[in-house]
Design a protein around this motif. Structure first.
Motif, PDB file in Angstrom:
ATOM      1  N   THR A  82      35.619  46.333  29.585  1.00  0.00           N
ATOM      2  CA  THR A  82      35.269  46.880  28.227  1.00  0.00           C
ATOM      3  C   THR A  82      33.724  46.671  27.985  1.00  0.00           C
ATOM      4  O   THR A  82      33.179  45.543  28.481  1.00  0.00           O
ATOM      5  CB  THR A  82      36.060  46.109  27.035  1.00  0.00           C
ATOM      6  N   ALA A  83      33.076  47.818  27.716  1.00  0.00           N
ATOM      7  CA  ALA A  83      31.442  47.420  27.559  1.00  0.00           C
ATOM      8  C   ALA A  83      31.208  47.747  26.013  1.00  0.00           C
ATOM      9  O   ALA A  83      31.644  48.901  25.502  1.00  0.00           O
ATOM     10  CB  ALA A  83      30.806  48.541  28.398  1.00  0.00           C
ATOM     11  N   ILE A  84      30.539  46.622  25.471  1.00  0.00           N
ATOM     12  CA  ILE A  84      30.353  46.618  24.145  1.00  0.00           C
ATOM     13  C   ILE A  84      28.726  46.806  24.023  1.00  0.00           C
ATOM     14  O   ILE A  84      28.064  46.156  24.589  1.00  0.00           O
ATOM     15  CB  ILE A  84      30.589  45.564  23.301  1.00  0.00           C
ATOM     16  N   VAL A  85      28.307  47.880  23.245  1.00  0.00           N
ATOM     17  CA  VAL A  85      26.984  47.960  22.902  1.00  0.00           C
ATOM     18  C   VAL A  85      26.562  47.729  21.685  1.00  0.00           C
ATOM     19  O   VAL A  85      27.139  48.443  20.765  1.00  0.00           O
ATOM     20  CB  VAL A  85      26.636  49.764  23.336  1.00  0.00           C
ATOM     21  N   SER A  86      25.604  46.665  21.574  1.00  0.00           N
ATOM     22  CA  SER A  86      25.202  46.303  20.043  1.00  0.00           C
ATOM     23  C   SER A  86      23.694  46.834  19.806  1.00  0.00           C
ATOM     24  O   SER A  86      23.259  47.580  20.585  1.00  0.00           O
ATOM     25  CB  SER A  86      25.543  44.900  19.894  1.00  0.00           C
ATOM     26  N   ALA A  87      23.283  46.340  18.906  1.00  0.00           N
ATOM     27  CA  ALA A  87      21.870  46.607  18.432  1.00  0.00           C
ATOM     28  C   ALA A  87      20.948  46.070  19.520  1.00  0.00           C
ATOM     29  O   ALA A  87      19.951  46.687  19.680  1.00  0.00           O
ATOM     30  CB  ALA A  87      21.505  46.209  17.230  1.00  0.00           C
ATOM     31  N   SER A  88      21.290  45.039  20.318  1.00  0.00           N
ATOM     32  CA  SER A  88      20.487  44.358  21.366  1.00  0.00           C
ATOM     33  C   SER A  88      19.977  45.457  22.461  1.00  0.00           C
ATOM     34  O   SER A  88      19.115  45.628  23.062  1.00  0.00           O
ATOM     35  CB  SER A  88      21.072  43.261  21.909  1.00  0.00           C
ATOM     36  N   HIS A 114      42.007  39.148  22.211  1.00  0.00           N
ATOM     37  CA  HIS A 114      40.632  38.830  21.810  1.00  0.00           C
ATOM     38  C   HIS A 114      40.559  39.092  20.574  1.00  0.00           C
ATOM     39  O   HIS A 114      41.491  39.720  19.883  1.00  0.00           O
ATOM     40  CB  HIS A 114      39.531  39.443  22.606  1.00  0.00           C
ATOM     41  N   SER A 115      39.172  38.500  19.897  1.00  0.00           N
ATOM     42  CA  SER A 115      39.053  38.895  18.370  1.00  0.00           C
ATOM     43  C   SER A 115      37.571  39.181  18.227  1.00  0.00           C
ATOM     44  O   SER A 115      36.788  38.877  19.176  1.00  0.00           O
ATOM     45  CB  SER A 115      39.550  37.777  17.243  1.00  0.00           C
ATOM     46  N   HIS A 116      37.014  39.853  17.189  1.00  0.00           N
ATOM     47  CA  HIS A 116      35.932  40.021  16.819  1.00  0.00           C
ATOM     48  C   HIS A 116      35.630  39.472  15.416  1.00  0.00           C
ATOM     49  O   HIS A 116      36.128  40.012  14.569  1.00  0.00           O
ATOM     50  CB  HIS A 116      35.253  41.420  16.765  1.00  0.00           C
ATOM     51  N   PRO A 117      35.038  38.180  15.433  1.00  0.00           N
ATOM     52  CA  PRO A 117      34.894  37.466  14.404  1.00  0.00           C
ATOM     53  C   PRO A 117      34.049  38.276  13.224  1.00  0.00           C
ATOM     54  O   PRO A 117      34.168  37.839  12.076  1.00  0.00           O
ATOM     55  CB  PRO A 117      34.035  36.355  14.621  1.00  0.00           C
ATOM     56  N   ARG A 118      33.136  39.103  13.387  1.00  0.00           N
ATOM     57  CA  ARG A 118      32.312  39.785  12.495  1.00  0.00           C
ATOM     58  C   ARG A 118      32.623  41.095  12.105  1.00  0.00           C
ATOM     59  O   ARG A 118      31.719  41.757  11.530  1.00  0.00           O
ATOM     60  CB  ARG A 118      31.041  39.432  12.815  1.00  0.00           C
ATOM     61  N   ALA A 119      33.471  41.674  12.870  1.00  0.00           N
ATOM     62  CA  ALA A 119      33.702  43.100  12.748  1.00  0.00           C
ATOM     63  C   ALA A 119      35.207  43.493  12.805  1.00  0.00           C
ATOM     64  O   ALA A 119      36.186  43.108  13.558  1.00  0.00           O
ATOM     65  CB  ALA A 119      33.004  43.825  13.871  1.00  0.00           C
ATOM     66  N   GLY A 182      30.279  40.214  17.947  1.00  0.00           N
ATOM     67  CA  GLY A 182      30.862  38.862  18.363  1.00  0.00           C
ATOM     68  C   GLY A 182      32.163  39.361  19.069  1.00  0.00           C
ATOM     69  O   GLY A 182      32.864  40.190  19.080  1.00  0.00           O
ATOM     70  N   LEU A 183      32.814  38.501  20.164  1.00  0.00           N
ATOM     71  CA  LEU A 183      33.800  38.540  20.971  1.00  0.00           C
ATOM     72  C   LEU A 183      34.228  36.968  21.595  1.00  0.00           C
ATOM     73  O   LEU A 183      33.505  36.301  22.079  1.00  0.00           O
ATOM     74  CB  LEU A 183      33.467  39.153  22.290  1.00  0.00           C
ATOM     75  N   VAL A 184      35.705  36.935  21.237  1.00  0.00           N
ATOM     76  CA  VAL A 184      36.307  35.736  21.481  1.00  0.00           C
ATOM     77  C   VAL A 184      37.554  35.743  22.401  1.00  0.00           C
ATOM     78  O   VAL A 184      38.527  36.599  21.679  1.00  0.00           O
ATOM     79  CB  VAL A 184      36.651  34.818  20.240  1.00  0.00           C
TER      80      VAL A 184
END
Length: 245
Positions: A82-88, A114-119, A182-184
């Motif tokens: 999995t590739a996550i593309v954020s604002a960075s 897994h979880s995404h704490p902010r989304a 985020g990714l946990v």
């Protein structure tokens, strides 16, 4: 006095509405049309987010990304990537409250819980057949089989996963409502952190202590552990004394 009362009646509800709006917001609203993120080497201050580029240097390229046009490497234990593309990585996402992701899964491949704490996340299946699900705070499982064109949503902060249940590689794309979701990962959190390593060492030391205590108690009944040379010699002496008697 009447004017003061009128202002108070207007001011308090307004503050309440602002508070409610902020409480339900995921990322802050943008105060301008665009705000592509400034390159990291040009950032001189740390803020909750990313600073904007100089408007004079903003171009159309800031709003295009090619980071998800190729499949990821699925030659690993989970047989997925999995590739996550954020604002960075994608400057044009800055202040928009969005991130995007691509997931590739081999046959029987799995994206571990897994979880995404902010989304929250919306998953769109582009190819193949997936089983996707999440677990709520009452430990209730919500799971469905997804085929090409299907969409599934993972609520914010909840554990979720997906696996390839088809006979070919599968691909899915996601949109998350935070520019830094985020990714946990449960596996990494449980077995990859220093805290867990310290806990494992602590448990091992406690186990060894219990074994030593058990060995001491065994001697009360005339038996001696033979895990080292000294105890072995003591056992032999006891045996000789019993034979002479």
């Amino acid at each position: 006095m009447k004017n003061s009362t009128l202002l108070l009646c207007i001011f308090l509800p307004s503050c309440f509405l602002i508070f409610i709006n902020l409480s339900f917001a995921v990322d802050g609203d943008s105060l301008q049309d665009t705000c592509p993120a400034s390159p990291p080497e040009q950032q001189t201050v740390f803020i909750n987010g990313l600073p904007c580029k100089n408007p004079a240097t903003v171009t159309a390229s800031d709003f295009k990304s090619t980071k998800l046009n190729q499949p990821g490497n699925i030659d690993n234990f989970d047989r997925s990537f999995t590739a996550i593309v954020s604002a960075s990585e994608f400057p044009g996402l800055n202040t928009l409250g969005l991130a995007i992701a691509r997931t590739d899964l081999d046959v029987d491949g799995l994206v571990m819980p897994h979880s995404h704490p902010r989304a929250s996340e919306i998953l769109y299946v582009s190819k193949g057949v997936l089983i996707a699900g999440f677990i709520d705070t009452q430990n209730q499982l919500f799971q469905r089989t997804l085929r090409e064109g299907d969409v599934f949503v993972f609520p914010r902060g909840l554990l979720h996963y997906c696996l390839n249940s088809g006979f070919e590689t599968a691909t899915a794309f996601s949109v998350l409502n935070s520019q830094n979701p985020g990714l946990v990962r449960i596996a990494d959190a449980m077995f990859g952190s220093e805290v867990i390593k310290m806990l494992k060492l602590r448990l091992i030391s406690i186990s060894k202590l219990e074994v030593d205590r058990a060995a001491e108690n065994v001697t009360l009944f005339g038996f001696y552990p033979v895990d080292d040379d000294s105890n072995l010699e003591i056992g032999r002496e006891k045996k000789k004394k019993r034979e002479t008697v």
